[in-house]
Design a protein around this motif. Structure first.
Motif, PDB file in Angstrom:
ATOM      1  N   UNK A   1       0.825  -1.204   0.000  1.00  0.00           N
ATOM      2  CA  UNK A   1       0.000   0.000   0.000  1.00  0.00           C
ATOM      3  C   UNK A   1       0.861   1.257   0.000  1.00  0.00           C
ATOM      4  N   UNK A   2       1.947   1.228   0.763  1.00  0.00           N
ATOM      5  CA  UNK A   2       2.845   2.384   0.797  1.00  0.00           C
ATOM      6  C   UNK A   2       3.426   2.646  -0.584  1.00  0.00           C
ATOM      7  N   UNK A   3       3.748   1.578  -1.312  1.00  0.00           N
ATOM      8  CA  UNK A   3       4.270   1.762  -2.667  1.00  0.00           C
ATOM      9  C   UNK A   3       3.228   2.397  -3.572  1.00  0.00           C
ATOM     10  N   UNK A   4       1.979   1.933  -3.475  1.00  0.00           N
ATOM     11  CA  UNK A   4       0.908   2.520  -4.269  1.00  0.00           C
ATOM     12  C   UNK A   4       0.763   4.001  -3.936  1.00  0.00           C
ATOM     13  N   UNK A   5       0.805   4.320  -2.651  1.00  0.00           N
ATOM     14  CA  UNK A   5       0.606   5.702  -2.224  1.00  0.00           C
ATOM     15  C   UNK A   5       1.790   6.598  -2.577  1.00  0.00           C
ATOM     16  N   UNK A   6       2.953   6.009  -2.736  1.00  0.00           N
ATOM     17  CA  UNK A   6       4.127   6.813  -3.080  1.00  0.00           C
ATOM     18  C   UNK A   6       4.208   7.074  -4.576  1.00  0.00           C
ATOM     19  N   UNK A   7       3.535   6.230  -5.365  1.00  0.00           N
ATOM     20  CA  UNK A   7       3.536   6.404  -6.815  1.00  0.00           C
ATOM     21  C   UNK A   7       2.472   7.423  -7.208  1.00  0.00           C
ATOM     22  N   UNK A   8       2.506   7.813  -8.472  1.00  0.00           N
ATOM     23  CA  UNK A   8       1.560   8.823  -8.927  1.00  0.00           C
ATOM     24  C   UNK A   8       0.937   8.393 -10.247  1.00  0.00           C
ATOM     25  N   UNK A   9      -0.290   8.898 -10.471  1.00  0.00           N
ATOM     26  CA  UNK A   9      -0.942   8.748 -11.760  1.00  0.00           C
ATOM     27  C   UNK A   9      -1.149   7.319 -12.196  1.00  0.00           C
ATOM     28  N   UNK A  10      -0.838   7.053 -13.458  1.00  0.00           N
ATOM     29  CA  UNK A  10      -1.147   5.759 -14.072  1.00  0.00           C
ATOM     30  C   UNK A  10      -0.372   4.627 -13.419  1.00  0.00           C
ATOM     31  N   UNK A  11       0.884   4.890 -12.994  1.00  0.00           N
ATOM     32  CA  UNK A  11       1.670   3.842 -12.345  1.00  0.00           C
ATOM     33  C   UNK A  11       0.967   3.351 -11.094  1.00  0.00           C
ATOM     34  N   UNK A  12       0.499   4.276 -10.255  1.00  0.00           N
ATOM     35  CA  UNK A  12      -0.188   3.896  -9.026  1.00  0.00           C
ATOM     36  C   UNK A  12      -1.459   3.121  -9.340  1.00  0.00           C
ATOM     37  N   UNK A  13      -2.232   3.581 -10.331  1.00  0.00           N
ATOM     38  CA  UNK A  13      -3.480   2.915 -10.681  1.00  0.00           C
ATOM     39  C   UNK A  13      -3.210   1.502 -11.187  1.00  0.00           C
ATOM     40  N   UNK A  14      -2.234   1.380 -12.078  1.00  0.00           N
ATOM     41  CA  UNK A  14      -1.898   0.076 -12.651  1.00  0.00           C
ATOM     42  C   UNK A  14      -1.443  -0.891 -11.576  1.00  0.00           C
ATOM     43  N   UNK A  15      -0.552  -0.426 -10.697  1.00  0.00           N
ATOM     44  CA  UNK A  15      -0.029  -1.336  -9.686  1.00  0.00           C
ATOM     45  C   UNK A  15      -1.076  -1.693  -8.655  1.00  0.00           C
ATOM     46  N   UNK A  16      -1.943  -0.719  -8.298  1.00  0.00           N
ATOM     47  CA  UNK A  16      -2.965  -0.986  -7.292  1.00  0.00           C
ATOM     48  C   UNK A  16      -3.895  -2.092  -7.758  1.00  0.00           C
ATOM     49  N   UNK A  17      -4.299  -2.047  -9.022  1.00  0.00           N
ATOM     50  CA  UNK A  17      -5.164  -3.097  -9.551  1.00  0.00           C
ATOM     51  C   UNK A  17      -4.439  -4.424  -9.653  1.00  0.00           C
ATOM     52  N   UNK A  18      -3.170  -4.382 -10.028  1.00  0.00           N
ATOM     53  CA  UNK A  18      -2.360  -5.602 -10.085  1.00  0.00           C
ATOM     54  C   UNK A  18      -2.235  -6.209  -8.695  1.00  0.00           C
ATOM     55  N   UNK A  19      -2.005  -5.358  -7.692  1.00  0.00           N
ATOM     56  CA  UNK A  19      -1.838  -5.847  -6.328  1.00  0.00           C
ATOM     57  C   UNK A  19      -3.106  -6.508  -5.836  1.00  0.00           C
ATOM     58  N   UNK A  20      -4.260  -5.920  -6.156  1.00  0.00           N
ATOM     59  CA  UNK A  20      -5.526  -6.509  -5.729  1.00  0.00           C
ATOM     60  C   UNK A  20      -5.712  -7.902  -6.310  1.00  0.00           C
TER      61      UNK A  20
END
Length: 261
Positions: free
Chosen positions: A36-55
């Motif tokens: 979650x910290x990684x998702x929150x530290x990223x921005x824009x499309x990278x955060x969105x892409x990784x958050x969905x991948x993580x789920x």
């Protein structure tokens, strides 16, 4: 780390090698916090892409203590050997088996991205992340596994190595045998400060001690931080290893890794 609440930030760790911080056997709650910290530290499309991948990756719950997130086989995580925290086969694993999928491995392209992530972590987790992380490839990136894949250690002799750089078994592995990689197959040799991925050496050096030694391109030095039992054998900064063919263990005259430990 949920919602839009302002997240706490922490000062950079600068005493990882001397603080004697506890090297914990992290549970899934901590790994989820890191992801979650990684998702929150990223921005824009990278955060969105990784958050969905993580789920998707964490949707399957662990059905047993041996079935770990990220691993395709049953393993045991223990801290009872000379390398510190380690991964062991819970059952025999045939040669050629894909042991670990790497879906929770994240990368950082520049110092700013890694520093932003580290600021969201308490001292001890900063030290652990920089213990596990490694530079790799020609693009100047640093990588780290945000799951128990970070506990897979380096094999100090080719005869000990059980996994290739793609985390497939290179031979049949017995139950209870430690899963070990050869870090030299994927850790970048170009980590000199000022070079393309020298920024990682500088950040890791600030946290773990002398930049010149901690940023060394020599695997023996680079991996020496994560094996506290081996380090206590000798006061040398580097340990010299001798393989015992009868016992299948190393006799030390000095010290030993860590992207794992």
């Amino acid at each position: 780390l949920g919602g839009s609440t302002r997240r706490r930030t922490y000062p950079p760790a600068t005493d990882c090698a001397t603080s004697n911080y506890p090297r914990l056997m992290h549970g899934e709650e901590t790994w989820e916090f890191l992801r979650d910290a990684h998702v929150n530290s990223a921005r824009g499309r990278l955060a969105y892409k990784y958050k969905n991948k993580r789920r998707r990756n964490t949707r399957t719950t662990q059905t047993s203590p041996q079935r770990r997130v990220g691993f395709n086989v049953e393993v045991e995580i223990r801290d009872d050997g000379p390398r510190g925290r380690s991964v062991y086969a819970a059952r025999p694993i045939p040669k050629g088996t894909k042991v670990y999928d790497g879906d929770n491995v994240v990368h950082f392209d520049r110092a700013k991205d890694l520093v932003t992530f580290l600021k969201l972590l308490p001292h001890d987790l900063q030290c652990d992340v920089l213990l596990w992380a490694f530079p790799s490839g020609s693009k100047g990136r640093a990588y780290v596994a945000l799951d128990e894949g970070s506990f897979v250690n380096h094999g100090e002799d080719p005869r000990l190595v059980t996994l290739d750089k793609d985390c497939r078994t290179v031979r049949d592995v017995e139950a209870g045998e430690e899963l070990l990689e050869d870090y030299g197959e994927f850790v970048s040799k170009t980590t000199t400060p000022g070079k393309k991925n020298g920024w990682f050496s500088e950040i890791r050096g600030m946290a773990w001690g002398d930049e010149e030694e901690r940023g060394s391109t020599k695997i023996e030095k680079y991996v020496s931080l994560g094996a506290p039992e081996l380090r206590r054998v000798s006061g040398d900064s580097v340990v010299h290893w001798e393989f015992d063919d009868d016992d299948g263990v190393f006799l030390t005259g000095g010290r030993g890794r860590s992207l794992g430990g």
